[in-house]
Design an enzyme around this catalytic site. Structure first.
Site, PDB file in Angstrom:
ATOM      1  N   SER A 100       0.830  -1.200   0.000  1.00 37.34           N
ATOM      2  CA  SER A 100       0.000   0.000   0.000  1.00 37.34           C
ATOM      3  C   SER A 100       0.869   1.257   0.000  1.00 37.34           C
ATOM      4  O   SER A 100       1.674   1.453  -0.908  1.00 37.34           O
ATOM      5  CB  SER A 100      -0.953  -0.050   1.189  1.00 37.34           C
ATOM      6  OG  SER A 100      -1.964   0.909   1.071  1.00 37.34           O
TER       7      SER A 100
ATOM      8  N   ASP B 205     -10.011  -5.238  -4.135  1.00 32.74           N
ATOM      9  CA  ASP B 205      -9.335  -4.440  -3.121  1.00 32.74           C
ATOM     10  C   ASP B 205     -10.256  -3.279  -2.779  1.00 32.74           C
ATOM     11  O   ASP B 205     -10.600  -2.471  -3.640  1.00 32.74           O
ATOM     12  CB  ASP B 205      -7.993  -3.930  -3.671  1.00 32.74           C
ATOM     13  CG  ASP B 205      -7.142  -3.217  -2.635  1.00 32.74           C
ATOM     14  OD1 ASP B 205      -7.709  -2.570  -1.741  1.00 32.74           O
ATOM     15  OD2 ASP B 205      -5.907  -3.286  -2.744  1.00 32.74           O
TER      16      ASP B 205
ATOM     17  N   HIS C  50      -7.137  -6.120   0.257  1.00 33.38           N
ATOM     18  CA  HIS C  50      -6.020  -5.183   0.252  1.00 33.38           C
ATOM     19  C   HIS C  50      -4.785  -5.696   0.993  1.00 33.38           C
ATOM     20  O   HIS C  50      -3.670  -5.631   0.487  1.00 33.38           O
ATOM     21  CB  HIS C  50      -6.462  -3.847   0.848  1.00 33.38           C
ATOM     22  CG  HIS C  50      -5.396  -2.806   0.821  1.00 33.38           C
ATOM     23  ND1 HIS C  50      -4.840  -2.348  -0.360  1.00 33.38           N
ATOM     24  CD2 HIS C  50      -4.753  -2.141   1.833  1.00 33.38           C
ATOM     25  CE1 HIS C  50      -3.915  -1.449  -0.084  1.00 33.38           C
ATOM     26  NE2 HIS C  50      -3.842  -1.307   1.233  1.00 33.38           N
TER      27      HIS C  50
END
Length: 265
Positions: A93, A194, A224
């Site tokens: 991320s 996601d 995610h």
């Protein structure tokens, strides 16, 4: 403020190849700890730092800036490059964006990148109004634990301070401008489903970097936080294969004979 149990940084002194792992926004090293331990067990030197403002309480994140987060991974990278013959950087991320900026700025000091659901843009939250709303609204609902696998949770904040979201947006904009400076071999693994970072962010990264050795892998069973999800083993295996291909030194102990030790327990 004490660090939450499980959110501690992790370090393992192994061989000549070093791996820097960067966790995500409002998360902690816990989300990448299984990956770090997998690589440590295979003889690599591993560094998984705790970003400033993370791993304690969300109010601590509210008084940090993107420069604080980046400075911590930059420091960890310098430590690895002083010890190891080759260093790779991985990120989840926002950690993916941190990895990309390290690559853009440090060039040949980084042998390659592995990114999992890398963030490139702040979506929703009326992003363009953040310069104003961050002074009016202190925090909003968090984004932690977007995981498909039952019984698994991410150790992250349940609130996001809007000041920090504003900092994140500024950082993403900066990294996006620097993407053409990224030339290292690159693996991008991203989830089909996601709920935090859309596939468009991975596409943006893949479309703007200057890397020629690029691999894209779709994760069909995870959300995610894929490093804690159904596809975790695949992420670990694909990353190790990538390191092994580019660094014959994988698993070799440094010439000074330092034995592998963990300092994250």
């Amino acid at each position: 403020m004490p660090v939450l149990p499980g959110a501690e940084p992790y370090r393992h002194d192994g061989g000549e190849v070093g791996i820097l792992l960067c966790h995500g926004f409002t998360g902690s090293p816990q989300s990448l700890r299984p990956w770090a331990e997998y690589l440590a067990e295979r003889g690599l030197t591993v560094s998984l730092p705790l970003l400033p403002g993370h791993g304690t309480r969300w109010e601590d994140l509210a008084v940090t800036a993107w420069q604080d987060w980046y400075a911590e991974v930059d420091r960890a990278l310098r430590e690895l490059t002083e010890r190891c013959s080759k260093v790779f950087v991985c990120g989840l991320s926002m950690g993916g964006a941190l990895a990309l900026r390290l690559a853009a700025r440090h060039g040949d000091e980084i042998a390659g990148l592995v990114l999992v659901n890398p963030g490139n843009k702040v979506h929703d939250l009326a992003a363009h109004t953040l310069p104003v709303t961050r002074h009016l609204v202190r925090s909003v609902k968090g984004i932690a634990s977007d995981i498909a696998k039952e019984g698994v949770a991410e150790l992250g904040y349940d609130r996001m301070p809007l000041h920090a979201v504003y900092q994140l947006r500024r950082f993403f904009q900066l990294v996006d401008r620097e993407l053409p400076q990224v030339t290292q071999p690159l693996v991008v693994l991203h989830s089909v489903h996601d709920h935090v970072v859309p596939p468009a962010d991975s596409a943006r990264v893949l479309g703007r970097v200057s890397s020629t050795d690029v691999t894209e892998i779709l994760l069909e069973q995870s959300y995610h936080v894929a490093t804690l999800d159904h596809d975790a083993d695949r992420i670990f295996e694909e990353s190790y294969a990538f390191f092994d291909r580019l660094a014959p030194e994988v698993g070799k102990i440094p010439s000074e004979g330092v034995e592998g030790t963990s300092t994250g327990d």
